[in-house]
Design a protein around this motif. Structure first.
Motif, PDB file in Angstrom:
ATOM      1  N   LEU A 107       0.834  -1.209   0.000  1.00 10.13           N
ATOM      2  CA  LEU A 107       0.000   0.000   0.000  1.00 10.13           C
ATOM      3  C   LEU A 107       0.870   1.261   0.000  1.00 10.13           C
ATOM      4  CD1 LEU A 107      -2.853  -0.979   2.496  1.00 10.13           C
ATOM      5  CD2 LEU A 107      -3.092  -0.488   0.042  1.00 10.13           C
ATOM      6  N   LEU A 108       1.946   1.231   0.756  1.00 11.98           N
ATOM      7  CA  LEU A 108       2.850   2.385   0.766  1.00 11.98           C
ATOM      8  C   LEU A 108       3.404   2.643  -0.626  1.00 11.98           C
ATOM      9  CD1 LEU A 108       4.896   1.867   4.085  1.00 11.98           C
ATOM     10  CD2 LEU A 108       3.054   3.500   3.657  1.00 11.98           C
ATOM     11  N   GLY A 109       3.849   1.580  -1.284  1.00 15.13           N
ATOM     12  CA  GLY A 109       4.383   1.743  -2.635  1.00 15.13           C
ATOM     13  C   GLY A 109       3.336   2.268  -3.603  1.00 15.13           C
ATOM     14  N   ALA A 110       2.102   1.759  -3.509  1.00 12.01           N
ATOM     15  CA  ALA A 110       1.028   2.200  -4.408  1.00 12.01           C
ATOM     16  C   ALA A 110       0.709   3.680  -4.188  1.00 12.01           C
ATOM     17  CB  ALA A 110      -0.219   1.349  -4.176  1.00 12.01           C
ATOM     18  N   CYS A 111       0.584   4.107  -2.941  1.00 16.79           N
ATOM     19  CA  CYS A 111       0.278   5.511  -2.646  1.00 16.79           C
ATOM     20  C   CYS A 111       1.429   6.421  -3.065  1.00 16.79           C
ATOM     21  CB  CYS A 111      -0.009   5.685  -1.158  1.00 16.79           C
ATOM     22  SG  CYS A 111      -1.540   4.918  -0.591  1.00 16.79           S
ATOM     23  N   PHE A 112       2.658   5.975  -2.840  1.00 16.19           N
ATOM     24  CA  PHE A 112       3.821   6.800  -3.178  1.00 16.19           C
ATOM     25  C   PHE A 112       3.888   7.055  -4.677  1.00 16.19           C
ATOM     26  CE2 PHE A 112       8.225   7.166  -4.552  1.00 16.19           C
ATOM     27  CZ  PHE A 112       8.689   8.193  -3.747  1.00 16.19           C
ATOM     28  N   PHE A 113       3.794   6.005  -5.476  1.00 17.63           N
ATOM     29  CA  PHE A 113       3.944   6.167  -6.921  1.00 17.63           C
ATOM     30  C   PHE A 113       2.695   6.744  -7.573  1.00 17.63           C
ATOM     31  CE2 PHE A 113       7.222   2.917  -6.054  1.00 17.63           C
ATOM     32  CZ  PHE A 113       8.317   3.569  -6.619  1.00 17.63           C
ATOM     33  N   ALA A 114       1.567   6.790  -6.840  1.00 17.03           N
ATOM     34  CA  ALA A 114       0.354   7.412  -7.377  1.00 17.03           C
ATOM     35  C   ALA A 114       0.338   8.917  -7.159  1.00 17.03           C
ATOM     36  CB  ALA A 114      -0.882   6.791  -6.716  1.00 17.03           C
ATOM     37  N   THR A 115       1.322   9.432  -6.400  1.00 15.97           N
ATOM     38  CA  THR A 115       1.378  10.861  -6.093  1.00 15.97           C
ATOM     39  C   THR A 115       2.351  11.567  -7.032  1.00 15.97           C
ATOM     40  OG1 THR A 115       0.975  10.358  -3.763  1.00 15.97           O
ATOM     41  CG2 THR A 115       1.793  12.561  -4.291  1.00 15.97           C
ATOM     42  N   TYR A 128       3.593  17.419   0.780  1.00 21.02           N
ATOM     43  CA  TYR A 128       2.514  16.981  -0.106  1.00 21.02           C
ATOM     44  C   TYR A 128       1.254  16.640   0.686  1.00 21.02           C
ATOM     45  CZ  TYR A 128       6.019  16.694  -3.787  1.00 21.02           C
ATOM     46  OH  TYR A 128       6.998  16.994  -4.701  1.00 21.02           O
ATOM     47  N   ALA A 129       1.065  17.359   1.791  1.00 23.17           N
ATOM     48  CA  ALA A 129      -0.066  17.063   2.670  1.00 23.17           C
ATOM     49  C   ALA A 129      -1.421  17.360   2.023  1.00 23.17           C
ATOM     50  CB  ALA A 129       0.065  17.861   3.964  1.00 23.17           C
ATOM     51  N   ASP A 130      -1.431  18.115   0.905  1.00 24.60           N
ATOM     52  CA  ASP A 130      -2.694  18.414   0.242  1.00 24.60           C
ATOM     53  C   ASP A 130      -3.098  17.328  -0.752  1.00 24.60           C
ATOM     54  OD1 ASP A 130      -0.491  19.006  -1.305  1.00 24.60           O
ATOM     55  OD2 ASP A 130      -1.458  20.677  -2.347  1.00 24.60           O
ATOM     56  N   HIS A 131      -2.261  16.280  -0.903  1.00 22.53           N
ATOM     57  CA  HIS A 131      -2.598  15.166  -1.780  1.00 22.53           C
ATOM     58  C   HIS A 131      -3.214  14.049  -0.935  1.00 22.53           C
ATOM     59  CE1 HIS A 131       0.220  17.317  -4.338  1.00 22.53           C
ATOM     60  NE2 HIS A 131      -0.190  16.593  -5.361  1.00 22.53           N
ATOM     61  N   VAL A 132      -4.373  13.601  -1.337  1.00 28.77           N
ATOM     62  CA  VAL A 132      -5.069  12.572  -0.559  1.00 28.77           C
ATOM     63  C   VAL A 132      -4.273  11.266  -0.533  1.00 28.77           C
ATOM     64  CG1 VAL A 132      -6.451  11.733  -2.508  1.00 28.77           C
ATOM     65  CG2 VAL A 132      -7.321  11.515  -0.151  1.00 28.77           C
ATOM     66  N   THR A 133      -3.533  10.997  -1.602  1.00 28.99           N
ATOM     67  CA  THR A 133      -2.741   9.761  -1.634  1.00 28.99           C
ATOM     68  C   THR A 133      -1.621   9.799  -0.599  1.00 28.99           C
ATOM     69  OG1 THR A 133      -1.502  10.749  -3.469  1.00 28.99           O
ATOM     70  CG2 THR A 133      -3.219   9.142  -4.029  1.00 28.99           C
ATOM     71  N   ILE A 134      -1.036  10.974  -0.366  1.00 25.80           N
ATOM     72  CA  ILE A 134       0.011  11.087   0.650  1.00 25.80           C
ATOM     73  C   ILE A 134      -0.598  11.031   2.036  1.00 25.80           C
ATOM     74  CG2 ILE A 134       1.707  12.666   1.660  1.00 25.80           C
ATOM     75  CD1 ILE A 134       2.685  11.102  -0.758  1.00 25.80           C
ATOM     76  N   VAL A 135      -1.804  11.603   2.187  1.00 28.09           N
ATOM     77  CA  VAL A 135      -2.488  11.468   3.477  1.00 28.09           C
ATOM     78  C   VAL A 135      -2.747   9.989   3.757  1.00 28.09           C
ATOM     79  CG1 VAL A 135      -4.583  11.993   4.757  1.00 28.09           C
ATOM     80  CG2 VAL A 135      -3.526  13.756   3.347  1.00 28.09           C
ATOM     81  N   ALA A 136      -3.221   9.269   2.743  1.00 30.94           N
ATOM     82  CA  ALA A 136      -3.452   7.832   2.898  1.00 30.94           C
ATOM     83  C   ALA A 136      -2.141   7.110   3.199  1.00 30.94           C
ATOM     84  CB  ALA A 136      -4.101   7.269   1.636  1.00 30.94           C
ATOM     85  N   GLY A 138       0.516   8.334   4.704  1.00 31.21           N
ATOM     86  CA  GLY A 138       0.902   8.597   6.082  1.00 31.21           C
ATOM     87  C   GLY A 138       0.053   7.837   7.086  1.00 31.21           C
ATOM     88  N   VAL A 139      -1.254   7.760   6.815  1.00 34.65           N
ATOM     89  CA  VAL A 139      -2.150   7.048   7.729  1.00 34.65           C
ATOM     90  C   VAL A 139      -1.833   5.559   7.747  1.00 34.65           C
ATOM     91  CG1 VAL A 139      -4.553   6.365   8.122  1.00 34.65           C
ATOM     92  CG2 VAL A 139      -3.998   8.745   7.577  1.00 34.65           C
ATOM     93  N   VAL A 140      -1.597   4.978   6.559  1.00 32.01           N
ATOM     94  CA  VAL A 140      -1.280   3.549   6.479  1.00 32.01           C
ATOM     95  C   VAL A 140       0.003   3.243   7.249  1.00 32.01           C
ATOM     96  CG1 VAL A 140      -0.508   1.711   4.925  1.00 32.01           C
ATOM     97  CG2 VAL A 140      -2.495   3.094   4.329  1.00 32.01           C
ATOM     98  N   TRP A 141       1.029   4.057   7.003  1.00 32.93           N
ATOM     99  CA  TRP A 141       2.327   3.774   7.638  1.00 32.93           C
ATOM    100  C   TRP A 141       2.262   3.941   9.162  1.00 32.93           C
ATOM    101  CZ3 TRP A 141       6.204   7.231   9.766  1.00 32.93           C
ATOM    102  CH2 TRP A 141       7.364   6.556  10.153  1.00 32.93           C
ATOM    103  N   THR A 142       1.746   5.086   9.584  1.00 35.46           N
ATOM    104  CA  THR A 142       1.718   5.339  11.029  1.00 35.46           C
ATOM    105  C   THR A 142       0.728   4.428  11.745  1.00 35.46           C
ATOM    106  OG1 THR A 142       0.200   7.172  10.588  1.00 35.46           O
ATOM    107  CG2 THR A 142       2.515   7.723  10.907  1.00 35.46           C
ATOM    108  N   ALA A 143      -0.366   4.052  11.054  1.00 36.02           N
ATOM    109  CA  ALA A 143      -1.333   3.142  11.676  1.00 36.02           C
ATOM    110  C   ALA A 143      -0.698   1.772  11.899  1.00 36.02           C
ATOM    111  CB  ALA A 143      -2.572   3.014  10.806  1.00 36.02           C
ATOM    112  N   TYR A 144       0.012   1.264  10.879  1.00 36.60           N
ATOM    113  CA  TYR A 144       0.659  -0.034  11.076  1.00 36.60           C
ATOM    114  C   TYR A 144       1.749   0.070  12.131  1.00 36.60           C
ATOM    115  CZ  TYR A 144       3.493  -4.115  10.804  1.00 36.60           C
ATOM    116  OH  TYR A 144       4.189  -5.228  11.167  1.00 36.60           O
ATOM    117  N   LEU A 145       2.558   1.123  12.035  1.00 42.38           N
ATOM    118  CA  LEU A 145       3.637   1.301  13.006  1.00 42.38           C
ATOM    119  C   LEU A 145       3.074   1.359  14.425  1.00 42.38           C
ATOM    120  CD1 LEU A 145       6.703   1.830  13.391  1.00 42.38           C
ATOM    121  CD2 LEU A 145       6.181   4.266  13.251  1.00 42.38           C
ATOM    122  N   GLY A 146       2.000   2.126  14.603  1.00 45.38           N
ATOM    123  CA  GLY A 146       1.404   2.243  15.931  1.00 45.38           C
ATOM    124  C   GLY A 146       0.833   0.931  16.431  1.00 45.38           C
ATOM    125  N   THR A 147       0.145   0.205  15.537  1.00 45.17           N
ATOM    126  CA  THR A 147      -0.455  -1.076  15.924  1.00 45.17           C
ATOM    127  C   THR A 147       0.620  -2.089  16.314  1.00 45.17           C
ATOM    128  OG1 THR A 147      -2.322  -0.683  14.422  1.00 45.17           O
ATOM    129  CG2 THR A 147      -1.959  -2.948  15.171  1.00 45.17           C
TER     130      THR A 147
END
Length: 392
Positions: A107-115, A128-136, A138-147
């Protein structure tokens, strides 16, 4: 500097643990965690990140590398703790802790290359905080890291507090504290991401970076200390043995130069010997044997008259008891060494040395004390007087 110190420490531990990880599969997850963290911290500085991006011709790819490494490290720490819990309880952990990080990386790779990324970012998640793909992203990475960190923290504190856990338990508690700090780091990153998406001017970039780096540094340091704590007794014993090996070198070299047949190998230079970390305990054991063999051989060149003169010399300097015996032994050994080097015949009356240890530890202590006495002014004064009184 705050990035260089943990990176250097992590690479040291990674290299140090590599051989053990190859031989023992159960240690590979922890080694992989250190390797991933070392790589992530290496590419974290802006200069290194820019060089990596330029070399690979992909804008901001260093951020993806860091986050993938962070995901791998978190998954590896969780696997390590889960495996330890399984070893103690026999309960097999869920396979999800291996499947989820793979999905996270994809998912990280998909969001990164889609931006679309038009320029090199100072911080991918904020620039790039105004791009929804980068928001996604960041959420994916930090959510997994936190979990992952939350699960690791629970497991570490659960098994680290067991009364029979010993140093392993204390290490787990330190690792758990480190993952708890890492959880704060993940929470801070999520909060910063959301704040910057709502209002980019609300959070100062310098304060954000300082807090983020501080939390990351503290988390890495605690995990590093906790994972190495169980082996500290072995490290301490090895360091102590090496120090003893180095301290015995002068006495060993001086005596065995007069009796070279007691040495198994050719003597290395002192700097070479001190800088060689290999087979420390074996070399220390061999060194004590060779010193004692040399002393027994040189004892043949120390008749009773010489020993009596050495003891009288020690007593005249105020030494008494065991200390006088050691100083006297050092004195007659120095004189016997001179006789041996001159090619004098042995006295034919061998005597046991005045000191000796019951085991290896006490023998090392005895020889260390003897080596100090051998290099003292008392021994040198005795040897000078012996030279003047003994015809060549």
């Amino acid at each position: 500097m705050i990035n260089a110190i943990p990176a250097a420490l992590l690479w040291i531990v990674t290299i140090w643990r590599a051989r053990s990880a190859l031989r023992r599969p159960e240690r590979r997850s922890l080694w992989l965690a250190f390797a991933a963290l070392a790589l992530a911290m290496t590419v974290r500085p802006d200069q290194v990140a820019s060089a990596v991006d330029e070399y690979l011709h992909v804008t901001d790819l260093s951020f993806l590398i860091k986050h993938v490494c962070g995901t791998v490290a978190a998954a590896s720490v969780l696997t390590f703790v889960a495996d330890m819990a399984e070893t103690r309880t026999g309960i097999r952990a869920s396979k999800l802790h291996k499947v989820v990080p793979v999905a996270t990386v994809l998912l990280l790779g998909a969001c990164f290359f889609a931006t679309p990324q038009s320029h090199e970012a100072d911080d991918l998640l904020t620039d790039y905080a105004d791009h929804v793909t980068i928001v996604a992203y960041g959420v994916v990475w930090t959510a997994y890291l936190g979990t992952a960190l939350f699960s690791a923290t629970l497991l570490c504190f659960r098994w680290g507090r067991r009364p029979d856990s010993g140093l392993v338990g204390r290490g787990l508690l330190l690792v758990g504290t480190g993952t708890a700090v890492g959880l704060l780091y993940a929470a801070h990153r999520i909060a910063a991401l959301i704040i910057r998406y709502v209002d980019p001017t609300l959070l100062g970039a310098r304060a954000d970076q300082t807090l983020s780096s501080g939390l990351l540094f503290l988390a890495l340091l605690l995990i590093l200390l906790g994972s190495t704590l169980p082996v500290w007794p072995r490290i301490s014993a090895r360091v102590r043995a090496h120090a003893q090996l180095v301290s015995l070198y002068p006495l060993w070299r001086t005596l065995t130069d007069a009796v070279p047949e007691t040495r198994l190998d050719s003597p290395p230079a002192r700097v070479t010997d001190a800088g060689d970390p290999r087979r420390t305990h074996d070399r220390l054991y061999r060194r004590t044997i060779e010193i004692r063999d040399a002393i027994l051989t040189l004892a043949d060149h120390a008749p009773p008259q010489l020993r009596d003169r050495a003891f009288d010399h020690a007593a005249s300097l105020g030494f008494v008891g065991a200390h006088a015996d050691v100083v006297a032994e050092a004195c007659w050994l120095a004189a016997a060494r001179e006789e041996r080097l001159r090619g004098a015949a042995s006295s034919g009356e061998p005597h046991p040395p005045a000191s000796g240890g019951r085991d290896l530890a006490t023998e090392i202590h005895v020889l260390t004390v003897l080596g100090t006495a051998f290099r003292s002014h008392a021994t040198q004064d005795f040897l000078n007087a012996y030279h003047q009184e003994t015809p060549v």
